[in-house]
Structure formats: C-alpha cells, structure tokens
Write an enzyme that holds these catalytic residues in place. Structure first.
Site, mmCIF file in Angstrom:
data_model
loop_
_atom_site.group_PDB
_atom_site.id
_atom_site.type_symbol
_atom_site.label_atom_id
_atom_site.label_comp_id
_atom_site.label_asym_id
_atom_site.label_seq_id
_atom_site.Cartn_x
_atom_site.Cartn_y
_atom_site.Cartn_z
ATOM 1 N N TYR A 143 0.824 -1.211 0.000
ATOM 2 C CA TYR A 143 0.000 0.000 0.000
ATOM 3 C C TYR A 143 0.859 1.262 0.000
ATOM 4 O O TYR A 143 0.444 2.294 -0.497
ATOM 5 C CB TYR A 143 -0.898 0.038 1.243
ATOM 6 C CG TYR A 143 -2.219 -0.664 1.105
ATOM 7 C CD1 TYR A 143 -2.290 -2.015 0.781
ATOM 8 C CD2 TYR A 143 -3.409 0.022 1.311
ATOM 9 C CE1 TYR A 143 -3.509 -2.660 0.675
ATOM 10 C CE2 TYR A 143 -4.630 -0.611 1.214
ATOM 11 C CZ TYR A 143 -4.671 -1.959 0.891
ATOM 12 O OH TYR A 143 -5.885 -2.590 0.799
ATOM 13 N N LYS A 192 2.912 -15.364 2.667
ATOM 14 C CA LYS A 192 3.033 -16.148 1.438
ATOM 15 C C LYS A 192 4.511 -16.494 1.292
ATOM 16 O O LYS A 192 5.168 -16.179 0.286
ATOM 17 C CB LYS A 192 2.491 -15.324 0.257
ATOM 18 C CG LYS A 192 2.362 -16.096 -1.058
ATOM 19 C CD LYS A 192 1.250 -17.136 -1.059
ATOM 20 C CE LYS A 192 1.305 -17.965 -2.335
ATOM 21 N NZ LYS A 192 0.388 -19.117 -2.315
ATOM 22 N N ASP A 224 -3.402 -18.179 0.992
ATOM 23 C CA ASP A 224 -4.458 -18.891 0.251
ATOM 24 C C ASP A 224 -5.120 -19.939 1.150
ATOM 25 O O ASP A 224 -6.343 -20.076 1.191
ATOM 26 C CB ASP A 224 -3.913 -19.518 -1.046
ATOM 27 C CG ASP A 224 -2.631 -20.312 -0.848
ATOM 28 O OD1 ASP A 224 -2.011 -20.244 0.241
ATOM 29 O OD2 ASP A 224 -2.224 -21.023 -1.796
ATOM 30 N N ASP A 248 -6.329 -6.748 4.460
ATOM 31 C CA ASP A 248 -7.463 -6.110 3.779
ATOM 32 C C ASP A 248 -8.422 -7.178 3.269
ATOM 33 O O ASP A 248 -9.633 -7.120 3.497
ATOM 34 C CB ASP A 248 -6.930 -5.259 2.616
ATOM 35 C CG ASP A 248 -8.050 -4.605 1.830
ATOM 36 O OD1 ASP A 248 -8.967 -4.052 2.466
ATOM 37 O OD2 ASP A 248 -8.011 -4.654 0.582
ATOM 38 N N ASP A 252 -12.272 -8.678 5.106
ATOM 39 C CA ASP A 252 -13.585 -8.659 4.442
ATOM 40 C C ASP A 252 -14.203 -10.052 4.492
ATOM 41 O O ASP A 252 -15.392 -10.215 4.749
ATOM 42 C CB ASP A 252 -13.461 -8.220 2.971
ATOM 43 C CG ASP A 252 -13.725 -6.731 2.780
ATOM 44 O OD1 ASP A 252 -13.433 -5.964 3.722
ATOM 45 O OD2 ASP A 252 -14.222 -6.335 1.711
HETATM 46 C C1 IPM Z 1 -10.228 -0.940 4.167
HETATM 47 C C2 IPM Z 1 -10.526 -0.394 2.800
HETATM 48 C C3 IPM Z 1 -9.360 0.485 2.376
HETATM 49 C C4 IPM Z 1 -8.109 -0.371 2.353
HETATM 50 C C5 IPM Z 1 -9.550 1.202 1.045
HETATM 51 C C6 IPM Z 1 -10.828 2.013 1.021
HETATM 52 C C7 IPM Z 1 -8.376 2.059 0.695
HETATM 53 O O1 IPM Z 1 -10.750 -1.433 1.897
HETATM 54 O O2 IPM Z 1 -10.061 -0.142 5.099
HETATM 55 O O3 IPM Z 1 -10.167 -2.164 4.295
HETATM 56 O O4 IPM Z 1 -7.859 -1.076 1.373
HETATM 57 O O5 IPM Z 1 -7.371 -0.347 3.342
HETATM 58 MG MG MG Z 2 -10.813 -3.343 2.784
#
Ligand code: IPM
Ligand code: MG
Length: 356
Positions: A143, A192, A224, A248, A252
């Site tokens: 990032y 990884k 993975d 990240d 999710d």
């Molecule tokens: C998160 C989001 C952010 C990230 C984006 C919006 C830049 O997906 O906070 O997880 O990737 O960190």
């Molecule tokens: Mg995210």
C-alpha cells in the site's frame, strides 16, 4: 475543559448519519459514567475534495493530532471514482493512517448471538461464539511501497512494491502477541512465504519474537490456505496477524462469516493513546440520506475507542451490552428478519441510548 477531545471525520455517503448516531450514544455514555467529551469536525475524503481540492487537508491532520481520538464514518463514492489515484477519497484514508502513524489495525469478527442466522456459513461450522481478531499491518507493505508506470517491450506496464522492514514486522507482531495474551493465547501469522521474500522475512521475525511470548501458541498459514480455513473452520482462529494487503482481503472475508458487515467495528492504533476508530463497511452511497443505514458498527467503534484509547472499560462494555440487547427486538433493513421491528438509522441510535 472536557475530559476528552474527539475529532469527527464524518466523510461521505452514509458517513454523516452513522457518526451522528454514534456521537449521540457516546454523549449518553459519558453522562452515565460521569465524564465529558467535546467534538471538532474535520474533512476527509470526497467531501474534502469538494471543499478544498484534496482528500486530506493539512488542517485535518493537525486537528486529529491535537485530539485524544478520532472517529471516522466512511469515505468515497461514485462521484470521485474517476479522479487519478493520488487524489481519490481513498488516498485521504491512506494519508491519515500514515500521517498519524496508525500501524496496527484491529478488526474483530464477532458473531452477535441473535444474528447468527445472518451468516452464510452453516451453524455447526460457526459454532456458538466465533470471535476472531485480525491484526492487520496498516502503514507499510504494498500500500505504501514505490509504484509506477513504465514501458515493457514498448507496451504500457505498471508496478507496485511489497517491502517490510524488521522493525515494522516486530511492532505489529508485538501488538498481535499482546492481544493474544489477553485472549485465548493463540496466534496465526499469515504470509506467502512459499513465494515472497518479504513474507520469508515476516515469518522469521515473528518466530524470533515468539520467544518472548512462550505462552502463546503460534502457527503459520499461507494466505491462500488461510482464506480457505476461514470458511472451512473459523473456530480454529483466535488472533490472526498479517500484512496490509492480506489483512485487507481476509478481514472482508471474516466480516462476512460474522453475518453482517454492518455490525463490525475497527480500531487503528499508533502505539500511543491516539487511535482512529471506524466501521469496517464503506460509504454505501446507494442508501445515503435515506435514513436506513445501520449505525451499529460505528456505535461499536465508539466502544472500541473507549476501550483502547480512553481506558473506559466499563463504558465500552455498557455500549456493547446495549447493542446486544436492542438486537433481540429491533433491526435495521440490512439485518432485518421476520419477527423483529424494522427501524431506521436514527431510531436505532435512540434505542441504543435507551438501552444504556
Ligand atoms: C479498508 C478499505 C481500504 C483499504 C480502502 C478504502 C483504501 O478497503 O479499510 O479495508 O484497502 O485499506
Ligand atoms: Mg478493505
């Protein structure tokens, strides 16, 4: 003078409406537990681009640095999607993480009992108290690495770099080990290392540090496999520590296992008192302004703020208990099920205040 100064970054989309409800709940909590809070607002994301031309104005960084903690709604929306990468709302989010040195991102994935049926995973796989804490490195890796465009064989190409230094790995691993010590003493480091050199350094460093935490049971998974294990048997996890990009993605996935992304809070910590707290969901521009957004993740972010930055543990617990109580009878549309009373954003905030 108030006991605490909080900077509010309401942001875009549903950001302002959910932050308003969280502030209402914090005020009610402060009254009940006998402390005072004052607020200052600052711009971040699309609203900042509209007002000042940049997603992270200097004034915003200064205000955040001068406060005890920061509460963020959400940033982004289709209106700004076509701007160049460095001037998108998301650049503001990355910028504030970097500027405040928020290297440790805590993303708990917890199933709230009454919401179990909202998870797409079978009951017997989730069990009764799935509770995973993802500790994501937040200010390094791909990032923040160098990136650019170039030409390869006369054709346009682009590149990004993943790099971690030993001190960066040590400080995030230390946070994860400390969290594991306060929980079930199990830590999974995700990398990884079968392919990436940066992951091999990550793994070596985590193993070296583990000598300082003999009570913590440490294991390692390739990313993975970790993604697969999260849906196969989420109960095996307690604390997971991983890099910025893997965190990240896995956070999710873990949020979905917990049923609703509208319920999950997060904390970004700097090692000092200052932290930034935000729901893990986005700005949901499609429902903004309709009064139907779920404010609970933001309200639970306030609970995390009380716990990790302001050291008001009882107040934090009171908010979490109030949310659990309200969920037994009332739901916003995103988590609605038959037999419950359907309420909007503001009513949900009022109900949590009443339950306090
Ligand atoms: C998160 C989001 C952010 C990230 C984006 C919006 C830049 O997906 O906070 O997880 O990737 O960190
Ligand atoms: Mg995210």
């Amino acid at each position: 003078m108030s006991d605490y100064r909080i900077t509010l970054l309401k942001g875009d989309g549903i950001g302002p409406e959910i932050v308003d409800q969280a502030v209402k709940v914090l005020d009610k909590t402060a009254e009940k537990f006998g402390f005072t809070v004052e607020y200052d607002e600052a711009l971040l994301g699309g609203c900042a681009i509209d007002a000042t031309g940049v997603p992270l104005p200097e004034e915003t960084v200064a205000k955040c640095k001068a406060s005890d903690s920061v509460l963020l709604g959400a940033v982004g929306g289709p209106k700004w999607d076509t701007l160049p990468g460095s001037n998108r709302p998301e650049a503001g989010l990355l910028g504030i993480r970097g500027a405040l040195g928020l290297f440790a991102n805590l993303r708990p994935s917890v199933i709230f009992g009454p919401l179990k049926s909202a998870s797409p995973i079978k009951d017997e796989i989730i069990g009764d108290n799935m509770d995973i804490l993802i500790v994501r490195e937040l200010t390094g890796g791909i990032y923040f690495g160098e990136r650019g465009r170039k030409e390869v064989d006369g054709k346009p190409a682009a590149w990004d770099t993943e790099m971690y230094t030993v001190p960066e790995i040590e400080r995030i691993a230390r946070v994860a080990f400390e969290m594991a010590m306060k929980r079930n003493k199990k830590l999974t480091s995700v990398d990884k290392a079968n392919v990436l050199e940066s992951s091999r350094l990550w793994r070596e460093t985590v193993i070296r540090l583990s000598a300082e935490y003999p009570e913590v049971e440490l294991n390692h998974l390739y990313v993975d496999n970790a993604a697969m294990q999260l849906v196969r048997n989420p109960k095996q996890f307690d604390v997971i520590v991983t890099s910025n990009i893997f965190g990240d993605i896995l956070s999710d996935e873990a949020s979905m296992i917990a049923g609703s992304i509208g319920m999950l809070a997060s904390a970004s910590l700097s090692g000092g008192k200052l932290g930034l707290y935000e729901p893990i969901h986005g700005s949901a521009p499609d429902i903004a302004g309709k009064g139907i957004a779920n404010p609970l993740a933001t309200i639970l972010s306030v609970a995390m703020m009380l716990r990790y930055s302001l050291n008001r543990l009882e107040a934090a617990q009171a908010i979490e208990d109030a949310v659990a109580k309200v969920l037994k009878t009332h739901r916003t549309p995103d988590i609605y099920e038959e037999g419950f009373v359907k309420v909007g954003c503001e009513e949900m905030g009022d109900l949590v205040c009443a339950a306090l």
